[in-house]
Write a protein that holds these residues in place. Structure first.
Motif, PDB file in Angstrom:
ATOM      1  N   LYS A  23       0.848  -1.179   0.000  1.00  0.00           N
ATOM      2  CA  LYS A  23       0.000   0.000   0.000  1.00  0.00           C
ATOM      3  C   LYS A  23       0.887   1.234   0.000  1.00  0.00           C
ATOM      4  CE  LYS A  23      -3.539  -2.402   2.718  1.00  0.00           C
ATOM      5  NZ  LYS A  23      -4.305  -2.394   3.998  1.00  0.00           N
ATOM      6  N   PHE A  25       1.181   5.253   1.092  1.00  0.00           N
ATOM      7  CA  PHE A  25       0.585   6.317   1.885  1.00  0.00           C
ATOM      8  C   PHE A  25       1.516   7.515   1.913  1.00  0.00           C
ATOM      9  CE2 PHE A  25       3.057   3.918   4.980  1.00  0.00           C
ATOM     10  CZ  PHE A  25       3.632   4.890   5.776  1.00  0.00           C
ATOM     11  N   VAL A  33       3.438   6.212  10.671  1.00  0.00           N
ATOM     12  CA  VAL A  33       2.553   5.108  10.282  1.00  0.00           C
ATOM     13  C   VAL A  33       1.281   5.207  11.105  1.00  0.00           C
ATOM     14  CG1 VAL A  33       2.292   2.602  10.145  1.00  0.00           C
ATOM     15  CG2 VAL A  33       4.529   3.658   9.728  1.00  0.00           C
ATOM     16  N   ARG A  34       0.127   5.188  10.410  1.00  0.00           N
ATOM     17  CA  ARG A  34      -1.131   5.411  11.120  1.00  0.00           C
ATOM     18  C   ARG A  34      -2.139   4.291  10.940  1.00  0.00           C
ATOM     19  NH1 ARG A  34      -2.212  11.962  10.737  1.00  0.00           N
ATOM     20  NH2 ARG A  34      -0.046  12.582  11.127  1.00  0.00           N
ATOM     21  N   ASN A  35      -1.792   3.257  10.184  1.00  0.00           N
ATOM     22  CA  ASN A  35      -2.723   2.149  10.023  1.00  0.00           C
ATOM     23  C   ASN A  35      -2.330   0.937  10.866  1.00  0.00           C
ATOM     24  OD1 ASN A  35      -0.461   1.449   8.472  1.00  0.00           O
ATOM     25  ND2 ASN A  35      -1.687   0.193   7.077  1.00  0.00           N
ATOM     26  N   ASN A  36      -1.213   1.028  11.579  1.00  0.00           N
ATOM     27  CA  ASN A  36      -0.780  -0.009  12.510  1.00  0.00           C
ATOM     28  C   ASN A  36      -0.110   0.645  13.702  1.00  0.00           C
ATOM     29  OD1 ASN A  36      -1.313  -2.571  11.067  1.00  0.00           O
ATOM     30  ND2 ASN A  36       0.235  -1.853   9.625  1.00  0.00           N
ATOM     31  N   HIS A  56       5.482  -4.757  14.972  1.00  0.00           N
ATOM     32  CA  HIS A  56       4.038  -4.520  14.868  1.00  0.00           C
ATOM     33  C   HIS A  56       3.410  -4.750  16.236  1.00  0.00           C
ATOM     34  CE1 HIS A  56      -0.046  -5.727  12.848  1.00  0.00           C
ATOM     35  NE2 HIS A  56      -0.109  -4.587  13.525  1.00  0.00           N
ATOM     36  N   TYR A  80       8.566  -0.729   5.668  1.00  0.00           N
ATOM     37  CA  TYR A  80       8.078   0.372   4.842  1.00  0.00           C
ATOM     38  C   TYR A  80       9.276   0.965   4.111  1.00  0.00           C
ATOM     39  CZ  TYR A  80       4.155   0.000   8.120  1.00  0.00           C
ATOM     40  OH  TYR A  80       3.117  -0.473   8.886  1.00  0.00           O
ATOM     41  N   GLU A  90       4.185   0.336   1.820  1.00  0.00           N
ATOM     42  CA  GLU A  90       4.080  -0.662   2.881  1.00  0.00           C
ATOM     43  C   GLU A  90       4.344  -2.045   2.283  1.00  0.00           C
ATOM     44  OE1 GLU A  90       0.763  -2.378   6.062  1.00  0.00           O
ATOM     45  OE2 GLU A  90       0.393  -0.517   4.967  1.00  0.00           O
ATOM     46  N   LEU A 295      -6.089   4.100  17.298  1.00  0.00           N
ATOM     47  CA  LEU A 295      -6.388   3.289  16.118  1.00  0.00           C
ATOM     48  C   LEU A 295      -7.528   2.333  16.442  1.00  0.00           C
ATOM     49  CD1 LEU A 295      -5.514   2.444  13.221  1.00  0.00           C
ATOM     50  CD2 LEU A 295      -3.936   0.829  14.297  1.00  0.00           C
ATOM     51  N   ASP A 296      -8.543   2.345  15.597  1.00  0.00           N
ATOM     52  CA  ASP A 296      -9.713   1.473  15.780  1.00  0.00           C
ATOM     53  C   ASP A 296     -10.327   1.640  17.165  1.00  0.00           C
ATOM     54  OD1 ASP A 296      -9.327   0.414  13.219  1.00  0.00           O
ATOM     55  OD2 ASP A 296      -8.000  -1.158  13.969  1.00  0.00           O
ATOM     56  N   SER A 306       3.730   4.094  18.315  1.00  0.00           N
ATOM     57  CA  SER A 306       3.626   4.637  16.963  1.00  0.00           C
ATOM     58  C   SER A 306       4.943   5.300  16.573  1.00  0.00           C
ATOM     59  CB  SER A 306       2.474   5.649  16.874  1.00  0.00           C
ATOM     60  OG  SER A 306       2.410   6.480  18.016  1.00  0.00           O
TER      61      SER A 306
END
Length: 329
Positions: A23, A25, A33-36, A56, A80, A90, A295-296, A306
């Motif tokens: 992916k 970004f 990094v904002r999706n994990n 992670h 990344y 990613e 996140l979520d 993060s």
């Protein structure tokens, strides 16, 4: 002939296109990094690209009441990369503790370096019998994005090789590696005690005794780099109840090391912090982590961190200027 050229062009485009699991970004400020949830950054420059390796951080039920190191739940390392520090690709998971048959879980900090066309992934895992405790493993690949495989089928450093000190079973964590211009490679690591040893040219064996580097308020997370003949050992030190980043300098790896003070303050919302320093296209960067990301619906925490990045600047005498940790949008 036209058909042959068309097929060739299509094949070239396919080879150059990102893999399906990749992916793209855009960096919009810290956290990077904002999706994990990501932690313990390590940077590698190879060719025209900077590669960023991170643990992670993953949520699990009961995480917020855990203690004694069980707050951390890293089951894979992610990668990344970028060519301009703005647009990032990613690459997904590139290594897992399960890739080491002697490991029984728990992935902690790592670093990847290149030598003679091979990429060596030094990392922290929990070892099983007979080497119970945190251990340093090394994996190898022909590519900076893997696949990485266990290089020696056993730990490179185990608990019985170092003095237990204050931290006991988790002394042997957070490896960093430096290869000098003359080809001599060094491994540095440790929690509570900073250990240092030469590596053989094969990069998978220690060469000689393990030394101890005496550093003020040293906790963990060492990082080695060289600039203009000055050697830097940057590390997580104990601040006012939480870690910050400090550093020392020397004229060579064997020291003596001179303490130079704090490089950063404490990370937002995070007990830990972990430095990675690299030069890329004429600028120097400091990577680290905080716990500012939500996140979520889950807020950052000791085990939900993060990764961030800020520019690093040097004074004329070679000392590093204090880094103010920035925030994004």
């Amino acid at each position: 002939m036209k058909h042959i050229l068309s097929i060739g062009i299509l094949c070239l485009l396919a080879a150059c296109s990102p893999k399906e699991n990749q992916k793209i970004f855009v960096y919009e400020g810290n956290p990077l990094v904002r999706n994990n949830f990501t932690a313990d950054p390590a940077a590698l420059v190879h060719g025209d690209r900077l590669y960023l390796y991170v643990g992670h951080d993953e949520y699990y039920a009961g995480q917020d009441t855990a203690s004694g190191g069980r707050e951390f739940n890293i089951t894979e390392w992610l990668c990344y990369s970028t060519t301009d520090m703005k647009n990032w690709t990613e690459h997904g998971a590139v290594l897992s503790p399960a890739d080491f048959k002697w490991a029984v879980g728990e992935a902690w900090a790592s670093q990847v370096i290149e030598r003679d066309g091979k990429f060596y992934y030094y990392t922290t895992v929990q070892a099983g019998e007979p080497c119970v405790g945190k251990a340093i493993g090394v994996a190898v690949s022909d590519s900076p994005t893997g696949p990485f495989t266990d290089a020696i089928g056993r730990p490179l450093v185990t608990d019985d090789m170092t003095s237990n000190g204050a931290r006991g079973w988790w002394n042997d964590i957070d490896p960093t590696v430096l290869v000098e211009e003359d080809g001599q490679a060094w491994l540095c690591w440790g929690n509570g005690t900073c250990f240092l040893a030469r590596l053989k040219p094969n990069m998978t064996e220690l060469d000689g005794d393990i030394a101890v580097v005496d550093l003020p308020e040293y906790v963990e997370g060492p990082w080695l780099h060289v600039r203009n003949g000055i050697y830097y050992l940057t590390y997580a030190s104990m601040g006012e109840g939480r870690e910050n980043i400090a550093y020392a300098t020397a004229s060579g790896m064997e020291g003596p090391w001179t303490y130079r003070g704090e490089l950063t303050g404490m990370a937002e919302n995070s007990f830990t912090i972990h430095p990675a320093i690299v030069e890329f296209k004429g600028k120097w960067y400091l990577f680290y982590h905080n716990a500012a990301l939500t996140l979520d619906g889950r807020a950052g925490a000791i085990g939900r961190r993060s990764v961030c990045v800020d520019e690093l600047h040097y004074n004329e005498d070679g000392t590093m200027q204090y880094v103010e940790q920035t925030k994004g949008n």
